[in-house]
Design a protein around this motif. Structure first.
Motif, short mmCIF file in Angstrom:
data_model
loop_
_atom_site.label_atom_id
_atom_site.label_comp_id
_atom_site.label_asym_id
_atom_site.label_seq_id
_atom_site.Cartn_x
_atom_site.Cartn_y
_atom_site.Cartn_z
N ILE A 104 0.87 -1.17 -0.40
CA ILE A 104 -0.14 -0.24 -0.48
C ILE A 104 0.86 1.20 0.00
O ILE A 104 0.76 2.25 -0.84
N PRO A 129 3.25 5.20 -8.47
CA PRO A 129 2.55 6.66 -8.85
C PRO A 129 2.79 7.40 -10.51
O PRO A 129 2.35 6.97 -11.57
N ARG A 174 0.68 4.32 -3.10
CA ARG A 174 0.40 5.38 -2.36
C ARG A 174 1.37 6.35 -2.71
O ARG A 174 1.41 7.98 -2.87
N THR A 175 2.99 6.11 -3.11
CA THR A 175 4.22 6.88 -2.88
C THR A 175 5.51 6.90 -4.50
O THR A 175 5.09 7.69 -5.57
#
Length: 209
Positions: free
Chosen positions: A178, A186, A182-183
């Motif tokens: 996760i 992307p 999110r870091t």
């Protein structure tokens, strides 16, 4: 911007179609491969670092597996599972590096080049799943080492309870995955989408002609 610059480089070849352009000489390849691709596209160094790190961990794991096998230790099954994950992760990264074939990548026609770049980026994003899984094993090892210094009883209780160990490893792996989503990931997803749109746009223009 990188893709626009790259297309300009291809267009600068005088009066020779992409299909007819010769394979670059080895000396020219070394010069060309250094700069036209930014770090976001040129993943060779990152893959080599991962391969070296995973290889070192694999060798350490082989020693641990031998000890656990001989002594029939409590960590035999987790060590076997880690051996399988390390082995497949190493195979995956070596195969990806071989497929990318960076020394000859820029000698390909532009559409084929973009297609290969798309595949490499897609597989590189997938490779973060392996890193997340490995993190589950090694973060758990760090927790066990810390517990052994703070509380011998808690450390022994955890080391003899495979159920809790698997739960902790899965929780850590999912948490790290996760975090990547999110870091780091992307950024590569945006680049991948750009490459796809750019390749599809070139193919569409070719079909319209």
């Amino acid at each position: 911007m990188e893709l626009k610059k790259l297309q300009n480089e291809w267009d600068s070849f005088p009066e020779v179609s992409m299909e007819e352009r010769p394979v670059l000489s080895s000396d020219l390849e070394k010069i060309v491969v250094k700069n036209p691709l930014s770090d976001a596209f040129y993943l060779r160094k990152k893959l080599l670092v991962r391969i070296a790190a995973i290889s070192s961990l694999w060798l350490l794991n082989v020693g641990q597996l031998r000890i656990q096998w001989i002594t029939n230790g409590n960590d035999l099954y987790p060590v076997v599972a880690l051996f399988g994950l390390l082995s497949y992760s190493l195979y995956f990264h070596i195969r990806l590096l071989k497929y990318a074939d960076y020394p000859t990548l820029l000698s390909l026609p532009l559409v084929i080049f973009l297609g290969k770049l798309e595949t490499v980026l897609d597989k590189y994003i997938l490779s973060f799943k392996f890193i997340s899984g490995l993190a589950g094993f090694y973060v758990l090892s760090i927790i066990q080492i810390m517990l052994s210094r703070w509380s011998t009883g808690a450390s022994q209780s955890l080391s003899t309870n495979n159920w809790y160990k698997w739960l902790i490893m899965i929780f850590i792996a999912i948490s790290v995955d996760i975090l990547f989503l999110r870091t780091i990931i992307p950024r590569y997803q945006r680049i991948l989408e750009t490459v796809r749109k750019y390749k599809d746009g070139i193919q569409a223009k070719g079909q319209n002609k």
